[in-house]
Structures are given as structure tokens and as C-alpha cells.
Design a protein around this motif. Sequence first.
Motif, PDB file in Angstrom:
ATOM      1  N   GLY A   1       0.606  -1.176   0.467  1.00 13.09           N
ATOM      2  CA  GLY A   1      -0.149  -0.145   0.053  1.00 13.09           C
ATOM      3  C   GLY A   1       0.468   1.113  -0.303  1.00 13.09           C
ATOM      4  N   ASP A   2       1.335   1.552  -1.072  1.00 10.32           N
ATOM      5  CA  ASP A   2       2.212   2.742  -0.681  1.00 10.32           C
ATOM      6  C   ASP A   2       1.683   3.997  -0.452  1.00 10.32           C
ATOM      7  N   ARG A   3       0.550   4.433  -0.762  1.00 12.32           N
ATOM      8  CA  ARG A   3      -0.522   5.622  -0.058  1.00 12.32           C
ATOM      9  C   ARG A   3      -2.098   5.439   0.002  1.00 12.32           C
ATOM     10  N   ALA A   4      -2.264   5.489   1.665  1.00 12.80           N
ATOM     11  CA  ALA A   4      -3.762   4.279   1.978  1.00 12.80           C
ATOM     12  C   ALA A   4      -4.492   6.187   3.150  1.00 12.80           C
ATOM     13  N   GLU A   5      -4.621   7.101   2.592  1.00 15.80           N
ATOM     14  CA  GLU A   5      -4.454   8.300   3.564  1.00 15.80           C
ATOM     15  C   GLU A   5      -5.742   9.307   3.660  1.00 15.80           C
ATOM     16  N   TYR A   6      -5.978  10.066   4.291  1.00  9.47           N
ATOM     17  CA  TYR A   6      -7.115  10.611   4.994  1.00  9.47           C
ATOM     18  C   TYR A   6      -6.658  12.490   4.457  1.00  9.47           C
ATOM     19  N   ARG A   7      -7.001  13.267   3.680  1.00  8.75           N
ATOM     20  CA  ARG A   7      -6.776  14.070   3.054  1.00  8.75           C
ATOM     21  C   ARG A   7      -7.975  15.698   3.488  1.00  8.75           C
ATOM     22  N   MET A   8      -7.146  16.564   4.113  1.00  3.02           N
ATOM     23  CA  MET A   8      -7.420  17.326   4.417  1.00  3.02           C
ATOM     24  C   MET A   8      -7.833  18.416   3.756  1.00  3.02           C
ATOM     25  N   ARG A   9      -8.893  19.753   3.014  1.00  2.11           N
ATOM     26  CA  ARG A   9      -9.141  19.640   1.941  1.00  2.11           C
ATOM     27  C   ARG A   9      -9.914  21.188   2.485  1.00  2.11           C
ATOM     28  N   HIS A  10      -9.989  22.674   1.395  1.00  2.85           N
ATOM     29  CA  HIS A  10     -11.432  23.006   1.277  1.00  2.85           C
ATOM     30  C   HIS A  10     -12.648  22.929   1.297  1.00  2.85           C
ATOM     31  N   GLY A  11     -13.170  22.839   1.688  1.00  2.00           N
ATOM     32  CA  GLY A  11     -14.463  21.816   1.340  1.00  2.00           C
ATOM     33  C   GLY A  11     -14.639  20.373   2.158  1.00  2.00           C
ATOM     34  N   LYS A  12     -15.066  19.924   1.486  1.00  2.00           N
ATOM     35  CA  LYS A  12     -14.651  18.531   1.600  1.00  2.00           C
ATOM     36  C   LYS A  12     -13.923  17.518   1.952  1.00  2.00           C
ATOM     37  N   ASP A  13     -12.927  16.539   2.964  1.00  2.00           N
ATOM     38  CA  ASP A  13     -12.311  16.295   3.203  1.00  2.00           C
ATOM     39  C   ASP A  13     -12.632  14.630   2.172  1.00  2.00           C
ATOM     40  N   GLY A  14     -11.152  14.023   1.697  1.00  2.00           N
ATOM     41  CA  GLY A  14     -11.607  12.977   1.476  1.00  2.00           C
ATOM     42  C   GLY A  14     -10.145  11.940   1.812  1.00  2.00           C
ATOM     43  N   TYR A  15     -10.473  11.041   0.531  1.00  2.00           N
ATOM     44  CA  TYR A  15      -9.455   9.790   0.294  1.00  2.00           C
ATOM     45  C   TYR A  15      -8.677   9.447  -0.528  1.00  2.00           C
ATOM     46  N   LEU A  16      -7.557   8.744  -0.373  1.00  2.00           N
ATOM     47  CA  LEU A  16      -7.433   8.667  -1.605  1.00  2.00           C
ATOM     48  C   LEU A  16      -6.218   7.077  -1.326  1.00  2.00           C
ATOM     49  N   TRP A  17      -6.840   6.114  -2.145  1.00  2.00           N
ATOM     50  CA  TRP A  17      -5.443   4.826  -1.914  1.00  2.00           C
ATOM     51  C   TRP A  17      -5.027   4.626  -3.036  1.00  2.00           C
TER      52      TRP A  17
END
Length: 362
Positions: free
Chosen positions: A162-178
Motif C-alpha cells: 500500500g504505497d499510499r493509503a491516506e486521509y486528505r484534509m482540504r478546503h470544502g469536504k475532506d477526502g481519501y485516496l488509495w
Amino acid sequence: MRALMISLLLGASTPALAQHEGHVMPMPAKPVAKAKPTPKTIAKPVVKPKTAPAASATKPRTKAPAVKPAPMDHGAMNHAEMDQGEQQTAPINHSQMDHGMMDHDAMDPVAMQPDPRLVYVPNDETGPVSAANHIWGADAMRASREAVYQEHGNMQLFWFQGDRAEYRMRHGKDGYLWDLQGYYGGDLNKFWFKSEGEGSFGEPIDQAEVQALFSRAIAPFFDLQAGVRQDLTGPSRTHAAIGIQGLMPYMFETDAAMFLSHKGDLTARIEGEYDQRLTQRLILQPRAEVNLSAQEIPELGIGSGIDNLELGLRLRYEIVREFAPYIGVEQEWKLGGSRDFARLAGEDPSVTNYVVGVRFWF
């Protein structure tokens, strides 16, 4: 009366005196002690001093020429008559031995040759292919060689990361990525699988895909990959994929691929990252990704040229080698026609993500 006695004495002694006068009896000779043989001495050559004498106003004295000692003739030496103490202490100068008198032709050349099984014949590059055959024989080494090949050169391995499994905080709604990948296979041939996707919480997945690829090693650090890619969101797309993946000089990990969809759309993706070790467990990783398209794809919101660009920086700590949490930041830009499509859809073409995630493998 006295005269008569003197005459008798002289008469008796006359024959004895006459005998001594004519016949001198030799006296026994004193035995002469046997002289010891004088051992031959070897003249020592004159040794030239290492340092030259200091200069003097007077004319230097000339040295007598060194006397070269004659070669020692061991055949003429009577070792039986030599004193035992002298035999032990007298040095033998082997440099004065006359090797020219040796009969080298009488030596057996076969007996002087080393055992051919113990001779290592070097090769210009890597040495002999099967050096052990010279010692043990090819038949004895065949089973061992096959076992080494199976254990070290033809093992089938499974690896998943799993090279990237992350929680993303940003303007608006937060997201995710795998970003997942792995393979199964040997050193040369492997089956690769990859999956990427991202989205925002509370909304449908924006993008998701899976890839199944056959991989063949074409260089010590690069594989050629070919297979299929299937998009799981939006308009259904199936792509033929071909690319390379490996380690470039200076330890840059690279993954570049081209995709041709069943609709005829040609796109490409290039990813690169570099692990900079700050300590044995703390690693700083810069990462870049660019997506390109040969034409506009309005239904996917993709313009021709550079679709989007991502630049990120992540700092991770390896609790163990297989498990490393990280924090970081990543900036995304949509460019060209893709930026126009994003604005028409009410999206921001430039997004900053603050990420917290974990990297793992087994």
C-alpha cells in the motif's frame, strides 16, 4: 795393579764404542698430532653504505674493489670431517650456489604440474561458468546446481504494497485516496496488479481503476509491463496498457504507462518518487505525477495536452520496515482544457491537500 785394571776397562768398552760409531741406532720418532682440516671460509661481499659520507676537503680514499667469492662446490666438501659445531653455526650462502650445474632436464615435468582439478581458470568477465566441475565433476554438481536455481533464481514470490493509503484534509469536504500494487512471480516474469482511486466523504467515488499486467524484466532494474486497465467509475472504459516500471539512476522510482481505450482515446501517466533517508527510520519522500491526453474527452472532463499535475511531499517514520505512518502535503492543478472543464463543473482547478496516511507492505 791400577794400570792393569784401566787396560781391562778400555778393552771391554772399545767394541761398544766402535759399534756406536759405525751404527747409529735411530731413536723412535715422537708421534705427530693429526692436524685438523681448515674449513673453507666464504668471503663476504663489500656492502655499500646506504648514506654517503660527508664531503671533505681532502681527497677521498679509494675503496678496494669488492672481491666476488667463488661459487661454493658442495661436491668437494668433506662433510664427514667437518666439526659438528661448525656445521651448525657456519652459514650457507644459497645465493652463491651454482644453479647452472643443476640438471633441470632430468626433472619430471608431469610431477611438477599442479592438479588440474584445483586450477581456477579466470574468465575475462565472471570466471568459469561451472568452476566446481573442475574439482567435483559435472555429474556430482548437477543436483546442487538445480537446487540453487530453484531456491535463488526461480522462486515464485508474492509481494503486496500500500504505497499510499491516506486521509486528505482540504478546503470544502475532506477526502481519501488509495494507491495499491503488488505482484506474483519470479525474477524475470511476474503478474502485476494495481489499483488507484480517490473521492470525497459523503459523495460517490470520483475516480477508481484496476490494472492487470504481465511484467518481463528487460534490464537489471526495469520491467516492461503490458495488460489491461478497467475504470470502475464514470463512463465505462477498458484500456490496453503498456509501460515500464523500475528504478532510475540516483534511486528514483519511476512508473510510466500509455493507455488506449476501446473508444480510441489515448492517454498517458508518468509517476516518480524518491526516498531521502534523514535517519535509518525517518524518510522524506518527494513525489510527482502528471497525466496527459492526446485528445479532449468531454465526458471525462479531460482536455488535450497536460490533464493535471500533482506535486507532493511526505514525511514518514518506519516503526518497522513493513509499516510506516506519514504526514505530508500535496498540491493538484488542472491545466489546459481540463481546467476549463473543472470551472464549468463548479470545481476548483487548484487544490491543496494536507494528508495523513500509512505506507505498508508484506
